[in-house]
Structures are given as structure tokens and as C-alpha cells.
Motif scaffolding. Structure first.
Motif, PDB file in Angstrom:
ATOM      1  N   PHE A 721       0.908  -1.098  -0.113  1.00 50.22           N
ATOM      2  CA  PHE A 721      -0.079  -0.040  -0.001  1.00 50.22           C
ATOM      3  C   PHE A 721       0.987   1.060   0.062  1.00 50.22           C
ATOM      4  N   ASN A 722       0.273   2.504  -0.721  1.00 57.65           N
ATOM      5  CA  ASN A 722       1.110   3.602  -0.409  1.00 57.65           C
ATOM      6  C   ASN A 722       0.766   3.993   0.964  1.00 57.65           C
ATOM      7  N   LEU A 724      -0.440   7.082   3.715  1.00 60.67           N
ATOM      8  CA  LEU A 724      -1.297   7.845   4.014  1.00 60.67           C
ATOM      9  C   LEU A 724      -0.744   8.945   4.683  1.00 60.67           C
ATOM     10  N   ASN A 727      -3.525  10.651   7.198  1.00 57.93           N
ATOM     11  CA  ASN A 727      -4.553  10.266   7.946  1.00 57.93           C
ATOM     12  C   ASN A 727      -4.603  10.421   9.446  1.00 57.93           C
ATOM     13  N   THR A 767      -8.244   4.720   6.440  1.00 56.52           N
ATOM     14  CA  THR A 767      -7.279   3.571   5.984  1.00 56.52           C
ATOM     15  C   THR A 767      -7.287   3.199   4.711  1.00 56.52           C
ATOM     16  N   HIS A 768      -6.619   2.150   4.270  1.00 55.87           N
ATOM     17  CA  HIS A 768      -6.743   1.729   2.945  1.00 55.87           C
ATOM     18  C   HIS A 768      -7.846   0.709   3.019  1.00 55.87           C
ATOM     19  N   SER A 782      -7.862  -2.541   5.721  1.00 57.55           N
ATOM     20  CA  SER A 782      -6.406  -2.428   6.005  1.00 57.55           C
ATOM     21  C   SER A 782      -5.778  -2.030   7.288  1.00 57.55           C
ATOM     22  N   ALA A 812     -11.859   5.674   3.821  1.00 60.21           N
ATOM     23  CA  ALA A 812     -10.971   5.083   3.054  1.00 60.21           C
ATOM     24  C   ALA A 812     -11.351   4.847   1.545  1.00 60.21           C
ATOM     25  N   CYS A 813     -10.472   3.999   0.906  1.00 59.26           N
ATOM     26  CA  CYS A 813     -10.674   4.108  -0.791  1.00 59.26           C
ATOM     27  C   CYS A 813     -12.001   3.411  -1.067  1.00 59.26           C
ATOM     28  N   LYS A 847     -12.448   6.334  -4.845  1.00 58.06           N
ATOM     29  CA  LYS A 847     -11.116   6.431  -4.143  1.00 58.06           C
ATOM     30  C   LYS A 847     -10.832   7.860  -4.082  1.00 58.06           C
ATOM     31  N   ASP A 850      -6.287  12.078   0.034  1.00 55.86           N
ATOM     32  CA  ASP A 850      -6.152  12.049   1.066  1.00 55.86           C
ATOM     33  C   ASP A 850      -6.093  13.303   2.005  1.00 55.86           C
ATOM     34  N   LYS A 937      -5.452   8.176  -1.410  1.00 58.17           N
ATOM     35  CA  LYS A 937      -5.215   6.955  -0.796  1.00 58.17           C
ATOM     36  C   LYS A 937      -5.234   5.830  -1.491  1.00 58.17           C
TER      37      LYS A 937
END
Length: 937
Positions: A721-722, A724, A727, A767-768, A782, A812-813, A847, A850, A937
Motif C-alpha cells: 500500500f501507499n 497515507l 490520515n 485507512t486503505h 487494512s 477509506a478508498c 477512491k 487523502d 489513498k
């Protein structure tokens, strides 16, 4: 001495006579055995002769041996009258055996009795009784390790698996059916050294498995399996394989017909000619398919003659006018007359099919229907009722006669009764999905008929019926899951029982997840374990239903909200739009406190493409497409919302979405000519999946004083994952408005969430998320990875959870978008939380960015803290964002329109906030706007 010689002489004579009798018995039996598959009359003659010898000798083993083969002959030639007679005699002999008879292996004969009875009832299509006997057999053998079973036990076990698969398939439980057939295939392969006819059994099971794929409309897979079986049985042909081969050809022909491949179907049927005789049961089956072929070729007269002759033969064969097979032929005649546009005749045949499909129902009055408890098969009853409704609906499009409206109403309500009766029988979610896909078209017809009736009469009862059907279409998964939460809370079931149920659910969910990543060998072991767990769980639920009826009543509550109840529930400035989407039309029920209306809108492929295009433009914006987006937004508003909201000044709008409506952020549609004429400027909007859920009182007490649990995992060291970067800032902002706890970085683990989830009334996830459109149950949120522990919260986990929270925010996404499931809305993480009992969810449709999400959430929680309803707080947050954002590019709906409210809309807090807190939050937000670039995100 003379006396002793006399006794010896008598003994010798008797022994010689018995030997002669044994020889005669063996001779008669073997002559009968030779003719089993070729000449049933000769078979019966010689077996009866052998039976008389055995009875004369009072040899119970030989008597049972003959009866066993007599029932096999009866079964092979479908002589069910003889089968019943021979089965009863076999059963009497088994029950008469005592220790004096000195017969070894009495247990074997008792097992064979179960098999013979189960097979008899299966051929009668009495699924309930058949299942009883094979389930008993299966339970006796499945407790043993298959590696330790002897040859005889393996044969019994495979027989049990076969029939349990067939019975579950008949009852529509395809997931269960597939398990049994695959298990049988695996047992054959694993024990081929011990099973003499393992290949025969293997390919017979592949043939059986093909039926599951046919039901799922996976025709190529079904045909491939059938061709495998044909190749084996042709290569090793004996008379014993005749019936299996014929069945394979029949089923391939049927698969082709279901794809409208008439030539291929007819060509396949011709393969049967050299195998069947005029008197064969399968000759009738072939003729039935031939009728279908002529019907498809529009050679209606020929098809009618064929069906009519089969009807007479079937009644004669079954010795009754009441049987599923008789109902099936009436159904075919009804379909044929419908193709010929003889609608009255078609309706008459469907009514006759209903009579034939039920034990006691005899009425040929078109307005009458049998009850589900009276039907031989609820699935067949549902099929016939759907066909009946289709015809009446077709007649109503030609003439608006009152009696047709009455027939349509009664038929629709009987379909609902059949569904209500079927629902508890479908334990597996996969099987429930199948039930949804099979029944959803019927709801289209019901609602379409209600609209025609309402337009013709303006009778409010038809509007009530339409809402009832819209709600029922959402019931199989969604309402049942919410009912489950209510049942747990108010069903008066002891805690240890509920704990046991949750343990079952947790283990089932865990095993299902493990199967998705397991190796081939492990998958087999896990599948066995899953099936055992599922079977035990289903038995456990049945026991709870019996011992705790209130729990069962709440779990399968069939009551839905009425329009009158909805009007009492909503506020004075609220409008509710309940959508129902068909392939070419949208039906919308509009409810306010003062009036109701029913609207039908055309829903062409073009407008459907416009919606998906708008979604793409909003969720993945490109430079230079702003004007195109605005133009399309106005077009969709004018087509869908404008007809519903003409002269409507209410500021609160509730959307009960269906189908593609779930993709539309209605607040971002444009209702005026100016650049920022968004609907959100004039109306605050919330979504809900069901009016019934919407109007249910909040059962949870929420004595946790609106405490917040905010979760912001770190993904800096997670390659999947990228990161964040905003967040933590987001949860910091919202925590200024509500007391609680923040789990961030290494503390933001799944286990910590699970431990704390029911101690807080507000749950916020920054979060993702990943939405899996192919397997929606494996969409997930996640968390921070913790050693080797699982860090993903799947939708499947949420189905089996009970979360006592007032509101969940999924920052989240793409948490709101998932696979479209007919009648059940979007299968997504948001829905997963709704299944678990959460009354209100703030979620996103695509999506998110952020940084702007962080800003938007700050505004949102500020307004929630000030006591606004959730939809009003989100409206004000979006307007605050638009007002405070200077860059034109960042005012694009992509940055603010994705978040929506799902469910309950009551305010979270009515406490005023201090000016210092507002000032502090403002500085934080300004800092957030200035800092950094926008990261997705």
C-alpha cells in the motif's frame, strides 16, 4: 439300529433335496440376473421363481438377496409400483430377523434398507423423505475416516454422497450439492485401489456435477463434464451403462436448448435412438426434449401433440394426476400456448400445473393458488407462480380488466409466501445468492403490475403493494442479516448458545478465507472441514429454532414497512425516493408526509451508459472534462430526479437506491444552469438500502456517551500500500470534537480494533480499503501489520459480527462501491457493517484524495458535534469545503462528493461546542489546506 439307519437315510434325502433346491434357486436367479437391463419381463419371471424357492426353504438371506435385485430391476426400469411392493417386503423380512436366524451382518441389511427407501422416495421426487434416509446413512458413515472404510462401506458412502448432492440440487442448494459431488469424486480417486468400479463411479459423479453448472447457466462447463462421461461409458460400453449414457445425451441436449442451439440439441438426441426402446422411461424423456425442440423451432402443432401424448403417459405411469412430473408437462403446455399467443389457454394450463404440483389443492379458478406447505416442491411452485404472473402481466398490457388485477395481486402475494417458506431452507450465502438471481425477475413483474394497477385505479393499496415488493426484493440477505442482530438481542436465547453460534460463524468464516489461498491438497481438507462445520451449524440453528421460537421468529421476520408507517416516521421537510430498476425502466415511489406518488421512467441503455460515464468522470477526473461532466450531470438530473422532485421544496432527501442508482452521488448532480448549481446546495441527502431498516427503532441503548475510536494505520513499511501522510492529521482533527481513543501506527492493529469495537459508539477508519468486485465477500479494510497476524478485515468477517456502534465512518478508498447484487444493492464494506448491526455508516463511492478527505472530515465532525443530523452535517461540510477552497481545480466533485450517509440520520450530539474548540479546529483546518500536496489513498 433300524431307527438310526432310517434317520440317516432321511437326513441324506433331505440334504440331497436341499442341494437340488439350492441348484434350482441359483439357476433361476442367474437367468433373471442376465436379463435385468434387456428384458424386464424375463427378469421378473425368473426372480419370482427364485423367490418362491427361497421362501420354501425359509432362507431369509436368499429372500433378501432376491428382493434386493428385484428393487434394482424396478429402479432401472422405473417400475415404481413394483418397487414399493418389493421394498415393503424387503423391509418386513429385515425386521423379522432374530438371533435364532443366525444371519451374519444384519447391519448390512439395515443399511441397504436405508438406501432402497431413499432411492424409492427420490424417484417419487419426495425430496423430504429421500433426504431423511440418505442423511441418516451419511451421518453413520461420515463420522468414520474414509481411509479406514472397507469396500462395502465405501460403496455406501459414495451412494450417500451422490443422493445428497442430487437432493440438494433439486432443492436449489447448489453450493451444498457441488460439495457432495466433488467429495464423491475425490473419494473415488483416493480409493481407486479398493473400489472395483471406481472409474464408473468417477464419471457418473462428473455427470451429476454437470447439473450444478447447468443450473448456474455455466453451460460449457456442464457439457464438457458430460462429454468426459460419454467418452468413458462408450469406450467401456455394457448394457449396465445404457441408462447413464442416455442421461448424458439428454442432459447435453438440454444444455444446448437452454442456449437456443436447436440444431445441436436435435443432433445430440439422435444419438439416443440406438439405445432406447419404445417402452423405456427414457424414451419419454427424449420425447419431452423433442417437444421443446419443436417448440423452439416454432413448430407448435407438432410440439403440442408430443406434450399431450407425454401428459397421458405420465398420468398413466404415475397412476395419479397429482405429481411434479404431471405439473412439469402442464407447465410446458402453458409455455407453448403462450408462444402461440393464446394467453387464456396458457393461463389455464398454468392453473392445472398448480393443481398437479400440490397435494390437496384442486381449484381451477384463476384467482386461486396453493400454499407452499401443500406443494410437493416449493421451487416448482415458485416457478409455476412466476409463469402465471408473467401471463397475467402480459394480459394486463392489452386490457385493464379488474379480475386480472386481482389475479396478479393474489399470485404476487403467493410468490412472496413461497419465498418466505424457502428462505430458512437456504443456509449457505452462495445458495441465497442463487435464490436472489432466480427470483429477482419476478419482483420486476410484481412492481410493473402494481404500477399498471395504480395508474388505472389510483388505489393506494397498489402503491402499498409496490413498496412491499420493493422491500421484499431486499430481504433474502440484507433484512435477514439485520433481523439476525435483533434476534440475538431480543430472542431470549442463553448467552452460551449465542456464544456457540458465534464460534460456528467465526470458524466458518476463517475456513472460507483459508480455502482461497490454500494449496490443492490443503483445499480438499479445508473443504471437508468447512462442509462439516456448515452442516453442524445448520443442525444447530434448527435446534435453536425449535427450542427458542421467538429467536427464530425474529431471525426470519417477514414484516416490512408500509407507506403509512413511513409517513409517520419521516420529518415534515423530507422526501423519500424508493427506486426499483429493471432492464429498461425505473420505478420510483415518492413519499412525503402529505402525499405519495408512483413514477415510471424509461431507463434505456443510453441513460445507463451515461450514469457509468458520469461515475468515471467524477471518480477519475481529467483536465478539460469539467464542462462535459457538468453537462452529463444536468442530463441525468433532468431524466431521473426532476420528474420526482417537481414542485418539491423539501430540503431533506432520502434515497433508497437500487441497481445503478447506487453509483450516483445525487448531491453532485446539477439542478440549475450555473457552474455550482449542485443539488447539495439546496438539499441534504442520505441513502438507505431499505425502508424497513430505516424505520426500525434504534434497539441499541448507546450508553457510551458518543465516545470515538479513531484508527489510522501506518503503511510506510508495507509494500502493498501507499503511505497515507494525512490520515493521522485526519483523526487528530476529528478527535477535537469527540472524546475517545486513537489507534495509530503500530497500535492500529486488527486485534486491537476487535478488542475495543463494542466499547465505543463512534468508529472512524482512516485507512486503505480494497473492493473486490469479483469476490465481494473478500473486500477488506487494512490495519497495521502485526507480526504474522492477519491485518485485513474482510466483508465476510462482518457478516458474522455484532457491532454495537451508533455510527461508523469509512474514510477509506472506495468503501461504498462493490458488486451489484440484484435486489440487495451494493455488496461492499459499508453493507458489511450494516449486516453487523451498525445503524449509520458514512462511506465513500470512489477512491479519495487523502488531504481533502482530512479537511472534509474535520468539517463533518464539527457539525456533528454541534448537533446536526448526519446528512445535514455532511451537507454543511461539503459546502464549507467548497467555500474555503480557492483553487478551482480542487472544487471538482471528485474531491468532495464521494462521501454519503447510509442509514440512520439522527444527530449524534446536541451539546454546544465552545468557541475555543471551534477556533482551534479552524486553525488546524487552515494548516491542513496550506500543507503539502494532495495524495491519493
Amino acid at each position: 439300529m433300524k431307527y438310526i439307519i432310517f434317520l440317516l437315510t432321511c437326513s441324506f434325502v433331505l440334504s440331497a433335496q436341499q442341494n437340488q433346491a439350492d441348484i434350482k434357486f441359483e439357476d433361476a436367479f442367474m437367468k433373471g440376473y442376465k436379463h435385468i437391463t434387456t428384458n424386464k419381463d424375463s427378469t421378473y419371471f425368473y426372480f419370482e421363481k427364485a423367490l418362491k424357492i427361497a421362501e420354501h426353504l425359509k432362507n431369509k438371506e436368499d429372500i433378501l438377496y432376491v428382493y434386493d435385485f428385484l428393487t434394482y430391476t424396478d429402479s432401472y426400469h422405473y417400475e415404481l409400483g413394483n418397487y414399493k411392493k418389493h421394498l415393503d417386503n424387503y423391509d418386513k423380512v429385515v425386521k423379522s430377523i432374530t438371533s435364532i436366524d443366525s444371519i451374519p451382518n444384519i447391519h448390512d441389511y439395515k443399511i441397504q434398507t436405508l438406501i432402497l427407501k431413499g432411492n424409492y422416495y427420490y424417484k417419487l421426487k419426495d425430496n423430504s423423505n429421500s433426504k431423511y434416509y440418505f442423511e441418516e446413512l451419511y451421518k453413520q458413515l461420515s463420522t468414520l475416516n474414509t481411509n479406514t472404510l472397507n469396500k462395502k462401506e465405501l460403496s455406501w458412502y459414495l451412494t450417500a454422497l451422490n443422493y445428497m448432492g442430487l437432493i440438494n440440487m433439486r432443492q436449489g442448494r447448489l453450493n451444498q450439492s457441488e460439495y457432495y459431488f466433488n467429495n464423491a469424486i475425490e473419494v473415488c480417486v483416493a480409493n481407486k485401489e479398493y473400489i472395483k468400479d471406481w472409474e464408473e463411479r468417477l464419471y457418473n459423479n462428473k455427470k451429476l456435477l454437470s447439473n450444478v453448472f447447468e443450473k448456474r447457466k455455466e453451460y460449457d462447463t456442464a457439457i464438457s463434464l458430460l462429454n468426459e462421461s460419454i467418452n468413458f461409458f462408450k469406450k467401456n460400453y455394457t448394457n449396465n451403462y445404457k441408462n447413464i449414457l442416455i442421461t448424458c445425451y439428454l442432459e447435453i441436449s438440454e444444455n444446448y436448448l437452454l442456449q437456443n442451439k436447436t440444431q445441436e440439441a436435435e443432433k445430440t438426441l439422435n444419438e439416443i435412438d440406438k439405445l432406447t426402446q419404445t417402452s423405456d422411461y427414457f424414451a419419454k424423456e427424449k420425447l419431452k426434449l423433442l417437444g421443446d425442440i419443436y417448440s423452439q423451432k416454432k413448430e407448435y402443432k407438432t410440439a403440442f401433440v408430443i406434450y399431450d401424448s407425454i401428459l397421458k403417459e405420465t398420468k398413466n405411469y404415475r397412476k395419479t394426476n397429482k405429481h411434479q412430473d404431471v405439473a412439469e408437462i402442464y407447465l410446458k403446455l402453458g409455455n407453448l400456448e403462450r408462444q402461440r399467443n393464446k394467453l387464456d389457454e396458457s393461463l389455464t394450463y398454468y392453473q392445472k400445473a398448480l393443481v398437479a404440483s400440490s397435494k390437496c389443492f384442486v381449484s381451477l379458478e384463476k384467482n386461486a393458488n396453493p400454499t407452499p406447505t401443500d406443494a410437493f416442491s416449493k421451487i416448482q411452485l415458485l416457478t409455476i407462480l412466476k409463469k402465471k404472473l408473467e401471463i397475467v402481466n402480459q394480459q394486463l398490457s392489452n386490457t385493464k380488466e379488474q379480475y386480472l388485477f386481482e389475479i396478479a395481486t393474489n399470485t404476487s402475494k403467493n410468490i412472496i409466501k413461497a419465498l418466505d417458506a424457502l428462505r430458512p431452507e437456504f443456509a449457505s450465502k452462495l445458495d441465497k445468492d442463487f435464490l436472489i438471481s432466480e427470483t429477482y425477475p419476478a419482483f420486476h413483474l410484481m412492481i410493473q403490475t402494481c404500477y399498471m394497477s395504480y395508474e388505472s385505479t389510483k388505489d393506494i393499496n397498489y402503491l402499498e403493494d409496490a413498496l412491499f415488493y420493493m422491500e421484499k426484493s431486499k430481504e433474502i440477505l440484507l433484512l435477514e442479516s439485520v433481523n439476525n442482530v435483533e434476534a440475538i438481542t431480543y430472542g431470549n436465547v442463553p448467552q452460551y448458545i449465542l456464544d456457540k453460534e458465534q464460534h460456528f460463524q467465526a470458524y466458518i468464516a476463517k475456513t472460507q478465507k483459508e480455502i482461497t489461498t490454500a494449496t490443492v491438497n490443503d483445499k480438499t481438507i479445508l473443504s471437508d472441514s468447512l462442509f462439516k462445520l456448515s452442516s453442524d451449524y445448520f443442525d444447530f440453528i434448527k435446534t435453536i429454532g425449535k427450542n427458542y421460537p421467538k429467536y427464530h421468529q425474529l431471525k426470519y421476520d417477514t414484516k416490512t414497512t408500509s407507506i403509512i408507517e413511513l409517513q409517520k416516521f419521516i420529518g415534515p421537510k423530507e422526501t423519500i425516493l424508493s427506486f426499483h430498476q429493471t432492464e429498461s425502466e425505473l420505478y420510483i415511489i415518492i413519499v412525503t408526509t402529505k402525499k405519495n406518488s408512483f413514477v415510471k421512467i424509461s431507463f434505456s441503455k443510453d441513460i445507463q451508459e451515461d450514469i457509468t460515464t458520469l461515475y468515471e468522470l467524477l471518480s477519475k477526473p481529467k483536465v478539460g472534462e469539467y464542462n462535459v461532466t457538468n453537462k452529463l450531470s444536468r442530463k441525468i438530473y433532468n431524466h431521473i430526479l426532476h420528474p420526482c422532485l417537481q414542485n418539491d421544496n423539501n430540503i431533506n432527501l432520502t434515497i433508497i437506491a437500487d441497481g445503478l442508482m447506487a453509483y450516483i452521488p445525487f448531491g453532485a448532480l446539477m439542478d440549475g444552469p450555473k457552474k455550482y448549481d449542485y443539488v447539495i446546495c439546496r438539499r441534504n441527502i442520505r441513502y438507505t438500502n431499505s425502508a424497513t431498516i430505516l424505520t426500525r427503532p434504534l434497539q441499541q441503548s448507546y450508553k457510551k456517551e458518543n465516545k470515538l475510536l479513531a484508527i489510522s494505520p501506518s503503511f510506510d513499511s508495507n509494500p502493498d500500500f501507499n503511505s497515507l501522510p494525512f490520515n493521522k492529521q485526519e483523526v487528530g482533527l476529528i478527535s477535537e470534537y469527540f472524546e475517545g481513543k486513537i489507534l495509530s501506527d503500530e497500535n492500529a492493529t486488527l486485534q486491537n480494533f476487535l478488542d475495543l469495537k463494542n466499547k465505543y459508539s463512534l468508529l472512524h477508519f482512516a485507512t486503505h480499503a480494497l473492493v473486490n468486485d469479483e469476490e465481494p465477500d473478500y473486500s477488506f479494510l487494512s490495519f497495521t501489520a502485526e507480526n504474522n497476524s492477519n491485518n485485513l478485515l474482510y466483508v465476510k468477517d462482518l457478516y458474522n459480527s455484532n457491532i454495537d456502534a451508533q455510527m461508523v465512518t469509512l474514510s477509506a478508498c472506495q468503501t461504498g462501491v462493490g458488486k451489484l447484487q440484484k435486489g440487495e444493492g451494493m455488496l461492499s464494506l459499508a453493507r458489511g457493517f450494516q449486516y453487523s448491526g451498525v445503524k449509520s455508516i458514512t462511506t465513500s463511492l470512489w477512491k479519495n484524495d487523502d488531504q481533502t478527505t482530512s479537511e472534509l472530515m474535520g468539517f463533518y465532525y464539527k457539525h456533528l458535534r454541534n448537533g446536526y443530523t448526519k446528512s445535514k452535517a455532511l451537507q454543511k461540510a461539503k459546502l464549507d469545503y467548497l467555500r474555503t477552497t480557492e483553487e478551482e481545480e480542487l472544487k471538482h466533485p471528485y474531491y468532495w462528493a464521494s462521501f454519503v450517509i447510509l442509514g440512520d440520520n439522527t444527530p449524534i450530539s446536541n451539546k454546544p461546542i465552545t468557541c475555543w474548540l471551534i477556533l482551534g479546529a479552524s486553525f488546524s483546518i487552515v494548516g491542513a489546506v496550506i500543507f503539502g500536496f494532495k495524495k491519493l489513498k
